[in-house]
Design an enzyme around this catalytic site. Sequence first.
Site, mmCIF file in Angstrom:
data_model
loop_
_atom_site.group_PDB
_atom_site.id
_atom_site.type_symbol
_atom_site.label_atom_id
_atom_site.label_comp_id
_atom_site.label_asym_id
_atom_site.label_seq_id
_atom_site.Cartn_x
_atom_site.Cartn_y
_atom_site.Cartn_z
ATOM 1 N N HIS C 46 -48.210 3.790 -55.409
ATOM 2 C CA HIS C 46 -48.429 5.036 -55.461
ATOM 3 C C HIS C 46 -49.601 5.514 -54.951
ATOM 4 C CE1 HIS C 46 -45.223 5.070 -59.004
ATOM 5 N NE2 HIS C 46 -45.677 3.727 -58.582
ATOM 6 N N LEU C 47 -49.615 6.467 -54.118
ATOM 7 C CA LEU C 47 -50.877 7.311 -53.463
ATOM 8 C C LEU C 47 -51.324 8.457 -54.208
ATOM 9 C CD1 LEU C 47 -49.797 6.536 -49.733
ATOM 10 C CD2 LEU C 47 -50.908 4.988 -51.457
ATOM 11 N N HIS C 216 -39.370 -3.650 -59.026
ATOM 12 C CA HIS C 216 -39.925 -4.543 -59.917
ATOM 13 C C HIS C 216 -39.190 -5.146 -61.153
ATOM 14 C CE1 HIS C 216 -40.050 -0.592 -62.355
ATOM 15 N NE2 HIS C 216 -40.705 -0.264 -61.568
ATOM 16 N N ASP C 311 -46.267 -2.142 -56.440
ATOM 17 C CA ASP C 311 -46.213 -1.126 -57.417
ATOM 18 C C ASP C 311 -47.817 -0.869 -57.708
ATOM 19 O OD1 ASP C 311 -45.743 0.447 -59.306
ATOM 20 O OD2 ASP C 311 -44.796 -0.980 -60.768
#
Lengths: 316, 179, 436
Positions: C46-47, C216, C311
């Site tokens: 997640h950027l 995940h 993640d």
Amino acid sequence: MTAAFARRHVLATDDWSRDEIELVMDQGAAMLEVLGRPIRRTPALRGRTVVLFFAEASTRTRVSFELAAKALSADVVNITTSGSSVEKGETLLDTVRTLQALGGDILVMRHSASGAPYFVADRVSGAVINAGDGWHAHPTQGLLDAFTLRAALGDLAGKRVVIAGDVMHSRVARSDIHTLIPLGASVTLSGPPTLMPLAWRCGQAPAGVSYEPDLDRALEGADAVIALRLQRERQEAGLLPSLREYAHVWGLTEERASRMRPGAPVLHPGPMNEGVEIEAAVAHGARSLIERQVTNGVAMRMALLYLLAPAAEVAA
Amino acid sequence: MTTLLSSDDVRRAISRIAHEIVERDHDTSRIALVGIRSRGDMLAKRLREAIQKNEGILVPLGALDITLYRDDLTRVGNAPIVRTTEIGFPVDDRVVVLVDDVLFTGRTVRAAMDALVDFGRPRAIRLAVLVDRGHRELPIRADFVGKNIPTQPTDDVRVHLSEGDGRDEVELVRAAVPA
Amino acid sequence: MILTNVTRIDADGRSSTGRHQAGSGTETVDGSGLLLLPGLIDLHAHLREPGFEESETIATGAHAALRGGFTTVCAMPNTQPAMDAPGLVAELTARARVARGARVLPVAAITRGRAGHELADLVELAAAGAVAFSDDGDPVDDARLFRSALEYARGAGRPVFEHSQDRVLSGRGVMHEGAVSADLGLAGLSPAAEETAIARDIAIARATGARLHLQHVSTAAGIDLVRSAKAAGASVTCEVTPHHLALLDEWVAGSRRFAWEPVRGASPPQAPRGVPYDSATKVNPPLRGEADVRALWAGLADGTVDAIATDHAPHASIRKDVEYAEAAFGISGIETALSVLLMAIDARMGELSVVVRALTSGPARVLGLALTDDAIVVDPLREWTVSVEALASRGKNTPLLGRRLRGRVVAAIVDGEVRYADPAWKGARRAEAVAR
């Protein structure tokens, strides 16, 4: 009696030793004597400030702490927050900063989130007493219940105590377990499976704790029972069919109570739903120690305030 | 380490103080004894027995824990253990004799008087001690003294009583003189 | 540069020691004791940009990735606005190019606004450069819509990355439902909430023949479902995360024990422990039990698990410095992943070759992309302490803060260019070479 109380906070009793619990109970006994005096006040905490931070409605526990603090001559500051401050964007962290700026010596806090006292204790210099956090712990209740039971039954080693009702959502049940087990008692939980932590029903209950869904069987030969309050919203959440059925299957009636050993006492943390988890005749009958719990609660809270005061002084 | 009072000395001192208490307040029905924990309560019990032997009357007996009245609570590391106070009689209009083992700064007696008046209004409060070692920090003096002993402030006066310590003896331990 | 005496492991897990070229240039550096690996590929990061730049940006995330050894990262679309329009995808790609960190591959949203109601323009998004589709952060609750998504993605030649969770069953849970949640009085996330969703997703994938990638996977039964789906020939792949391979639900109660470390102080009074309710341990799926951890490693070993993905979920402190129940889910993990995995390998939880494959050729296959020449140099014995200062990511939300880890990336090479180098390592190496 050479043991000293070396804790900085009272957040839960899950890691307390038998000696520590007994020390606090013995101090509670000394405080109970103070409460019986013509002048129920000693100067021990004169000049100290006890901040009562209740972020969840609770008259009984708050008043109990207030009486305890005043019986030790502490100054008492009440802070109550409602949902509205959260809606305004005030976070627990904001509140903690305010509390820290106020500079109380001992912070007594009630919060709806499990673990909130750990968050606060990590960020304030004073001592923190957990007056109930979410479903997690209510250590002063656990201590006062053990104290009340010890006064009625003597040494609790080998005694079996039934905790009946909504264990899943009960901080009282968890703190009772964390206090009674180190004292050598065993605990039988009883109540609907939906109100019992899954792991505790499937062989992963803490040592000394077992689950018996049938309350009649759980009470058979028991030394005491602690009935838990049933919140009405559990029905709305789909966790039980009806209060009527609950009262019928898991309500503590005189007939059921009489399955215990003769004279076995009945406790309840209050406030009670008479006719749901406990029958009025039991709540107000000869077995009931429910009023005694209230008095003992003030004494145990005095003991903890007193014992924490030196550590709070060093930190402040 | 020197012995200040032997077992016989202790016995004689208690006997004498018992006489003095009664001589001072002839109306024995008004007298009550309150020992300050943890050795004053043992001495008070002995005094009561001595008074009973002499006068044939059992005066009320109480035990007082002064921890909650101490003025140094904030200076100690851990909270001292509070022992139960047992005063099972009304103190109003009584002549209450506080009993302690050693009278030193007077702070304990001050705390005991504060505690006692929370139980009512005595006609008078008197003080009986086994040893008065001087160095008062408050305007307090004893009415009945087993023995006056001059000491250095740094000395240690140790009272042993058979009830708790296996023998009756009062010792003086001199502080080590710094080199 | 040219590394001498270096142990090179390729994307198939084969190792050889000797002289190896890493990136361009002919500078020779003593590589003894070092590992030369293909650049790692993270299928799941997640950027946060656009919309949550206080938590991470494309630039900070792409540089944090390099420090963690990841030369390629797939950026999840739960930005604000969500990555649901071709223009946003193009913008992301352009910003990543300027950042000159790791390569950033855009993953676009499955549904418009990630709201779960209508499909985003999947074909156009693929044309704009989206490598996969996902509503990650949330599952696609609506099974019919999910079916449509798979059919469309198949047409677009892209896999669907699904966060499998039955949100009705998981309710308001905040941690793994088990003995620890019972003790802590926290609402549990039932493993069944993940497993029923995986079963649903696999069934729909098999019905449509589309490429489904399960994100995940955290439970033993979840791994079993994937294993049997693969055995039945379904085109299903899955990933596991380093935190699910190393940490246990007991971390929420203040334990600091890796899954392979022995239990200390089992008898009361208990050994000193960390502070319970550390919101850095709050992650979805939650940290689970030891049997689950063992099952994830077994899944890696037998090929059921295709990839290890971080993640990486950085959060600004304002979203974590709150009550446990209120805290955001997510662990900032891209910089600690490789260290933790190397420690697990030392503890014989798995093989180095398997882990390297799951970080390189495995994720490349999931994406259907060819491997690049990107490479990283790792000092497997270098110890370091996880701290706020040591992390390049804006997200300091890791339960590993304060823990000492072993194994550190010392250089990362992207497109032939050394884009990250530990300031100290090469100087020391050259000095040693001269002294010899």
